[in-house]
Structures are given as structure tokens and as C-alpha cells.
Design an enzyme around this catalytic site. Structure first.
Site, short mmCIF file in Angstrom:
data_model
loop_
_atom_site.label_atom_id
_atom_site.label_comp_id
_atom_site.label_asym_id
_atom_site.label_seq_id
_atom_site.Cartn_x
_atom_site.Cartn_y
_atom_site.Cartn_z
N CYS A 46 1.02 -1.28 0.06
CA CYS A 46 0.06 -0.02 0.00
C CYS A 46 0.86 1.39 0.06
CB CYS A 46 -0.91 0.03 1.27
SG CYS A 46 -1.89 -1.47 1.35
N ARG A 137 3.15 -3.66 -8.45
CA ARG A 137 2.76 -4.50 -7.40
C ARG A 137 3.62 -4.83 -6.48
NH1 ARG A 137 1.12 -10.82 -8.03
NH2 ARG A 137 0.33 -11.17 -5.91
N GLY A 249 -6.71 -2.70 -13.13
CA GLY A 249 -7.59 -3.68 -11.94
C GLY A 249 -6.50 -4.69 -11.80
N THR A 278 -10.56 -24.23 1.66
CA THR A 278 -10.98 -24.41 0.50
C THR A 278 -11.73 -25.70 0.28
OG1 THR A 278 -8.98 -25.67 -0.34
CG2 THR A 278 -8.82 -23.54 -0.38
N ILE A 283 -6.24 -27.72 2.79
CA ILE A 283 -5.74 -26.43 2.17
C ILE A 283 -6.69 -25.36 2.40
CG2 ILE A 283 -4.84 -25.37 -0.22
CD1 ILE A 283 -4.68 -28.18 -0.87
N TYR A 284 -5.94 -24.01 2.96
CA TYR A 284 -6.78 -22.82 3.01
C TYR A 284 -6.25 -21.71 2.05
CZ TYR A 284 -7.74 -24.60 7.61
OH TYR A 284 -8.32 -25.60 8.62
N GLY A 287 -6.90 -13.74 1.36
CA GLY A 287 -6.60 -12.53 0.53
C GLY A 287 -7.03 -12.43 -0.62
N TYR A 434 -16.67 14.84 20.24
CA TYR A 434 -16.82 16.03 19.93
C TYR A 434 -16.12 17.16 20.63
CZ TYR A 434 -18.61 20.86 19.81
OH TYR A 434 -18.70 22.33 19.52
P1 FAD Z 1 0.02 -10.17 -1.66
O1 FAD Z 1 0.27 -9.06 -0.47
O2 FAD Z 1 0.00 -9.56 -3.00
O3 FAD Z 1 1.04 -11.27 -1.33
C1 FAD Z 1 1.12 -12.33 -2.25
C2 FAD Z 1 2.38 -12.88 -2.33
O4 FAD Z 1 2.57 -14.03 -2.91
C3 FAD Z 1 3.53 -11.89 -3.32
O5 FAD Z 1 4.55 -11.42 -2.59
C4 FAD Z 1 3.76 -13.08 -4.17
O6 FAD Z 1 4.96 -12.67 -4.94
C5 FAD Z 1 3.72 -14.36 -3.71
N1 FAD Z 1 3.44 -15.22 -4.42
C6 FAD Z 1 2.39 -15.40 -5.56
N2 FAD Z 1 2.26 -16.65 -6.06
C7 FAD Z 1 3.46 -17.44 -5.44
C8 FAD Z 1 3.86 -18.64 -5.78
N3 FAD Z 1 3.44 -19.36 -6.54
N4 FAD Z 1 4.98 -19.05 -5.08
C9 FAD Z 1 5.44 -18.16 -4.11
N5 FAD Z 1 5.03 -16.80 -3.85
C10 FAD Z 1 3.99 -16.53 -4.51
N6 FAD Z 1 -5.12 -2.32 -0.06
C11 FAD Z 1 -5.80 -1.37 1.06
O7 FAD Z 1 -6.71 -1.89 1.68
N7 FAD Z 1 -5.16 -0.12 1.28
C12 FAD Z 1 -4.47 0.32 0.22
O8 FAD Z 1 -4.15 1.44 0.47
C13 FAD Z 1 -3.89 -0.45 -0.64
N8 FAD Z 1 -2.87 0.12 -1.75
C14 FAD Z 1 -2.28 -0.82 -2.66
C15 FAD Z 1 -1.50 -0.14 -3.42
C16 FAD Z 1 -0.90 -0.89 -4.49
C17 FAD Z 1 0.19 -0.26 -5.21
C18 FAD Z 1 -1.06 -2.35 -4.32
C19 FAD Z 1 -0.49 -3.35 -5.43
C20 FAD Z 1 -1.97 -2.97 -3.49
C21 FAD Z 1 -2.77 -2.11 -2.41
N9 FAD Z 1 -3.54 -2.74 -1.65
C22 FAD Z 1 -4.37 -1.86 -0.77
C23 FAD Z 1 -3.96 -4.20 -1.76
C24 FAD Z 1 -3.24 -4.79 -0.70
O9 FAD Z 1 -1.88 -4.56 -0.77
C25 FAD Z 1 -3.73 -6.31 -1.14
O10 FAD Z 1 -5.00 -6.48 -0.84
C26 FAD Z 1 -3.01 -7.28 -0.14
O11 FAD Z 1 -1.49 -7.14 -0.27
C27 FAD Z 1 -3.47 -8.68 -0.46
O12 FAD Z 1 -2.65 -9.60 0.35
P2 FAD Z 1 -2.30 -10.90 -0.11
O13 FAD Z 1 -1.58 -11.78 0.93
O14 FAD Z 1 -3.68 -11.77 -0.49
O15 FAD Z 1 -1.34 -10.94 -1.41
#
Ligand code: FAD
Length: 555
Positions: A46, A137, A249, A278, A283-284, A287, A434
Site C-alpha cells: 500500500c 505490485r 485492476g 478451500t 488447504i486454506y 487474501g 466532539y
Molecule cells: P499479496 O500481499 O499480494 O502477497 C502475495 C505474495 O504471494 C506476493 O509477494 C507474491 O510474490 C507471492 N506469490 C504469489 N504466487 C506465488 C507462488 N506461486 N510462489 C511463491 N510466492 C507466490 N489495500 C488496502 O486496503 N489499502 C491500500 O491503500 C492499498 N494500496 C495498495 C497499493 C498498491 C500499489 C497495491 C499493489 C495494493 C494495494 N492494496 C491496498 C491491496 C493490498 O496490498 C492487498 O489487498 C494485499 O496485499 C493482499 O494480500 P495477499 O496476501 O492476498 O497478497
């Protein structure tokens, strides 16, 4: 399963890291290994737009934890640069590739947690691979964008997509003195907002010098002779850029789950139950990669935000160790800042109610524009607030707010009310902080509740500017003559509020009177006077300020 479990977690950022840490707090004996294909874990995605914008100057600040810290604090093993290639559910095993050495190996699990996140959508357009076109990302992504800006004499940026990341990138690129153009396919930025609520955002962006191309789609990219990029639009026009940000997106990373035969929902997210399990009980998934239930409508939805990912990580760990914690679903509560403006919302928008045919004919909406704190204290600025609720029982369905200060705190309060199944009567009675520099004795949340409660009780029926056309009603403007300079609603009769009691004879008794002022307050006073004199009156909710928003959004 025994208490001593071997837990493997794919993805070590928001969801994965939370799950790992919580699992350790619940079980000292278990073995926990986190795999991430990137070079970091637990980093602040973020914060990335603000690192590009140089608000966050030090990259290290983005690292909330390191593998070493996970080891020292939690005895959790973190393997970075380690991509999980596949899941063998028969053997309870994953295949992992060490991206540094190239070696591939297997690890077996008692429990597997998938938190692979969501990846930016990259459309297959001509020229999409040109240098200078970026998505955001990871930390390395942000580093590349920073380097590009610093080394290429970048002056013009095109941001494709006006959602969260698009707007945050816009703010940061404007902050770096770039001339920014947003190209957005919809007629508005920030798609979850109702269109009229995006009008102040458009005005703010335009004031900041951002070139807003709404209702325009990109058809491709071409390299220009001087090394810059020509962004081609479907309209035939083109926009030159030294840097292009693709922010259209994200898509759930479902490859591992799909190939392992786990159930995937219609929206492409991994299907889980309310304990994040799931279709395979070992498996869970958590995110951005999962589909979740909308708490208000029960529909499946995608809500790729950090809050749910963190909470789901915790819930999955609880479930792994037999605790009963359950995910309540999402309401769509979110906030975004752009160029000094804050946009926040929770629950359903009117747009989504219409799209899914929900609360058909059963919902009502009001608008208000109160000051964010007492007006006698310096610095008060207005917040534009829209509240959507059930006409029948006042149940709160959704809220959206835009303004410079105090926006997210109002939406947070309303969000909590929605989560508890609250009504507009609860907002009316909410006891909130307030002091003059923070709020008002009648906080904007109370005011929203009072206005909406008046509607549900029948004390102040509302009408809407978009419904005027073709209606046989008298439009009564109760503003002062000087205020009419700002504009008037076509055909409106002006009787200022302080003359109203003496001019009742000028008003018809055989048709409805729809009254308005600047924001709705004097119109409400007028309505009460007229209603008690036997007139059939409605308040055009939100007054002339809302008229300006709705008329622009329809145009
Ligand atoms: P992630 O945090 O994306 O983590 C997933 C990780 O899994 C990654 O590091 C990836 O490399 C790894 N991965 C994937 N596949 C594999 C694999 N096969 N083997 C090993 N590793 C793997 N949310 C908010 O609520 N407020 C915000 O202000 C906000 N700003 C954001 C700004 C940006 C630029 C971005 C990109 C996202 C933002 N988000 C925000 C969204 C938020 O970051 C995500 O919702 C959150 O990080 C999701 O968490 P996650 O664990 O699902 O995935």
C-alpha cells in the site's frame, strides 16, 4: 491431525505473513515455512505509490519485517525467491523452485495455506511490452518506475485506469511535477462510487492540472521517434507519454489452486468457506486470491484489500488450530486519497443495487454537505456524504463520502453500524467524539442519521433532482436572492425562507411542492412550515450542491 503440524504458506505478504505469525502464537510446536517468489516478505504494497512519489524516501521503510525477524521473533522459516510451482493433493506435497539456484524440490505439508494475492491485469494490446509501460505490485516494480522517472527526463505520464491505484499514482506523479493524463473507460473515476459522487473528484483532479479523458479506451501503444510512447485511443485520438502506468485492476492469482483442482468461483477467485478452508480440507486460501461473501447481499465478490487479507490470515490460523473464528464477509469499506481529497465508502452503492436488482424500489438515499468540524473553529471544510438505507425500516445499506478532512472517520463509523446491522436511527443516536476542532455536537454522522430518520418517519419526505423532468410539481427555491447567482434549477420559483410564512398564498395546494436550498437544511425548515400548513411537500435532498453534482453526472 495432531497439534504439531507442518504448515506451508504460499505468499509472505499481507495474508501469508499474518497467518504465519498467528499460527506460531497458537502453536509453538508446529513447523511453519513461508515461501515467496519475490525477494521480500511482509512489505507494504500500500505504500508503493508513495515510494514512487518520493513521499516515502527510504525503501527500507517499506519492509515491515524481514526473514531474519520472522526467524528471531517467531521461529518461522521464510524462503524468499522461492516459487511454488504446483500442489500435489494426493501426496500433500508442493513443488518449489529456488529462483536463485534454479533447483526444484518438494516439501510435504499437513496444512497448506495459499495467499498468492492478485496480479495486475495486462491487456493484450499492441505495444503493451514497450519500455516505459509499467504496472505496480512489488518493491522492484516501484524501483523500476522511480529509476525511469529519474533517468529519462520524464515530463508526461499517462495513467490508464482511474481506480484506487490509478488515483494514488496520479497524486504521486503530480507530486513529482509530471503532467498527468488519466484515461478511463467509464464516464467517471473510482468506479465503486456512484457517478455523481465522483464529480467533486473530477473537479479536484482538473484543478490540479490533471487531464481527464473519461469514457475513453486505449487501443494500443506505439514508440514515437523521440523514444516516447504514443498511447492510442479507440476514438482515434492519441496521447503522448514518457511513462505509462497500467492501473486497470487486478485478477486473483488462482493458477496453483486451479491446477490442483480446487474449486474456483465464477469471478475467478478461490472458493473458501467462512473459515477460509478451500474445497480440500487441508488447504486454506486467503487474501486477494479468494472470493468472499458480500456481508449485506450474500453474493460472492472480490475485494482485494489489505484489511480482509490480514484478518483472513488470522482466521485461517485459528481454524487450523480448531478455533471457531469466522470471516464475516466484506462490506466494501475503502478509502483513497487523491490530490488532497479523500474518497471513502462502505456497503452498497446505488449503482450496485441497480445492477443486481437489490432493494428494488425499497431503498432511499439522502445527500448532505456538512462541515467536518464546528464552523466557528477555523479550518472547517465540507464533507459531501451520501447515505443509502431501507425506506421500510431504516436499515443502512451503504454510504459514500468525499471531502478534504474527516471523511474516512465518518465512513468508518457508518461501516461499523452496517456491520452490526444498524439503522439510520442508530446513526441519529450515535454518541461520537466532539470538541470544536474535531467535529460538531451534531456530527455529520448524526446529521445523516437525523435526515434519514426524518425520511423514514415521514417527517421530511425526499425527492431527487434527477426525477424532476416530466413531473407536474412546483420547484421551490428558498435560498436568498444573492445565492441565485450560482445558478438555479430550471423553472424554480424563488421565495427565500424568511419570507415564506408571509407568502404561503402564492403556493399551489393542488400539486406537490419540491423545495431546495443550498444544502438541504433551509429546505427542510421550509418543508416543515409548509407541511404544517397543509401543503404536500418534499425536500430535494442535498440542495443545489447536489443538483450540480447530479446534473453533471448525467450530462
Ligand atoms: P499479496 O500481499 O499480494 O502477497 C502475495 C505474495 O504471494 C506476493 O509477494 C507474491 O510474490 C507471492 N506469490 C504469489 N504466487 C506465488 C507462488 N506461486 N510462489 C511463491 N510466492 C507466490 N489495500 C488496502 O486496503 N489499502 C491500500 O491503500 C492499498 N494500496 C495498495 C497499493 C498498491 C500499489 C497495491 C499493489 C495494493 C494495494 N492494496 C491496498 C491491496 C493490498 O496490498 C492487498 O489487498 C494485499 O496485499 C493482499 O494480500 P495477499 O496476501 O492476498 O497478497
Amino acid at each position: 491431525m495432531s497439534e504439531r503440524k507442518r504448515i506451508l504458506i504460499v505468499g509472505g505478504v499481507a495474508g501469508g505473513a499474518s497467518c504465519a505469525a498467528r499460527a506460531r502464537r497458537l502453536s509453538e510446536k508446529s513447523q511453519i515455512i513461508v515461501f515467496d517468489r519475490g525477494p521480500y516478505v511482509s512489505f507494504a504494497n500500500c505504500g508503493l505509490p508513495y515510494y514512487v512519489g518520493n513521499i516515502i524516501k527510504d525503501e527500507e521503510k517499506l519492509l515491515l519485517a524481514t526473514p531474519e525477524m520472522f526467524k528471531r521473533w517467531f521461529n518461522i522459516e521464510v524462503r524468499t525467491n522461492s516459487e511454488v510451482l504446483s500442489v500435489d493433493r494426493q501426496r500433500n506435497e508442493i513443488r518449489v523452485k529456488d529462483l536463485l539456484s534454479g533447483s526444484v524440490y518438494e516439501e510435504n505439508y499437513d496444512v497448506l495455506v495459499l495467499s498468492p494475492g492478485a496480479s495486475p491485469i495486462i491487456p493484450p494490446l499492441p505495444g503493451i511490452d514497450l519500455p516505459g509501460i509499467f504496472t505496480l505490485r512489488t518493491i522492484p516494480d516501484s524501483r523500476k518506475i522511480r529509476d525511469w522517472i529519474q533517468t529519462r527526463n520524464v515530463k508526461r505520464a499517462v495513467v490508464v485506469g482511474g481506480g484506487f491505484i490509478g488515483l494514488e499514482m496520479t497524486e504521486n506523479l503530480v507530486g513529482r511535477s509530471l503532467a498527468v493524463t488519466i484515461i478511463e473507460m467509464l464516464p467517471q473515476v473510482m468506479p465503486p462510487l456512484d457517478q455523481e459522487m465522483a464529480i467533486p473528484v473530477h473537479a479536484c483532479l482538473t484543478k490540479q492540472g490533471v487531464n481527464l479523458l473519461l469514457g475513453q479506451a486505449v487501443s494500443g501503444f506505439e514508440q514515437a521517434g523521440d523514444g516516447s510512447i504514443m498511447v492510442r485511443l479507440q476514438s482515434g485520438a492519441s496521447e503522448p507519454a514518457d511513462l505509462v502506468m497500467l492501473c486497470i485492476g487486478v485478477r486473483p492469482e488462482n493458477k496453483l489452486a486451479r491446477e490442483a483442482g480446487l474449486e474456483i468461483g465464477e469471478l475467478g477467485g478461490i472458493r473458501v468457506d467462512d473459515q477460509m478452508r478451500t474445497s480440500d480440507e487441508r488447504i486454506y486460501a486467503i487474501g486477494d486470491a479468494v472470493e468472499v461473501r458480500d456481508a449485506l447481499t450474500g453474493r460472492w465478490t472480490l475485494f482485494p484489500m489489505a484489511g480482509p487479507a490480514n484478518r483472513q490470515g488470522r482466521i485461517a490460523a485459528d481454524a487450523i488450530f480448531g478455533r471457531e473464528t469466522r470471516f464475516r464477509g466484506v462490506q466494501g469499506t475503502a478509502v483513497c486519497g487523491v490530490c488532497g481529497l479523500t474518497i471513502a465508502f462502505t456497503g452498497q452503492s446505488e449503482k450496485s443495487l441497480r445492477r443486481f436488482g437489490l432493494w428494488d424500489g425499497m431503498y432511499e438515499k439522502i445527500y448532505l454537505h456538512p462541515a467536518h468540524h464546528a464552523t466557528y473553529y477555523p479550518g472547517a471544510v465540507s464533507v459531501t456524504l451520501k447515505l443509502i438505507f431501507s425506506r421500510k425500516d431504516g436499515k443502512i445499506i451503504g454510504a459514500q463520502a468525499v471531502g478534504r478532512e474527516g471523511v474516512e472517520k465518518r465512513i468508518d463509523v457508518i461501516s461499523m453500524a452496517i456491520q452490526k446491522g444498524g439503522t439510520v436511527f442508530d446513526l441519529e443516536e450515535a454518541e461520537l467524539c466532539y470538541a470544536p476542532q474535531y467535529g460538531s455536537a451534531k456530527d455529520p454522522v448524526n446529521m445523516a442519521g437525523m435526515i434519514a430518520s426524518n425520511v423514514v418517519r415521514g417527517d421530511s419526505p425526499v425527492a431527487h433532482f434527477e426525477d424532476i423532468k416530466g413531473k407536474e410539481v412546483l420547484i421551490l427555491d428558498v435560498r436568498e436572492p444573492l445565492e441565485l447567482r450560482r445558478g438555479t434549477v430550471e423553472g424554480a420559483v424563488n421565495i427565500p425562507l424568511d419570507e415564506l410564512r408571509n407568502r404561503l398564498k402564492e403556493l399551489p395546494t393542488d400539486k406537490e411542492i419540491w423545495t431546495y436550498c443550498r444544502v438541504g437544511q433551509r429546505a427542510y425548515y421550509a418543508l416543515r412550515t409548509l407541511a404544517q400548513s397543509g401543503f404536500n411537500v418534499k425536500n430535494l435532498t442535498g440542495g443545489f450542491l447536489t443538483y450540480e453534482m447530479t446534473s453533471q453526472s448525467q450530462g
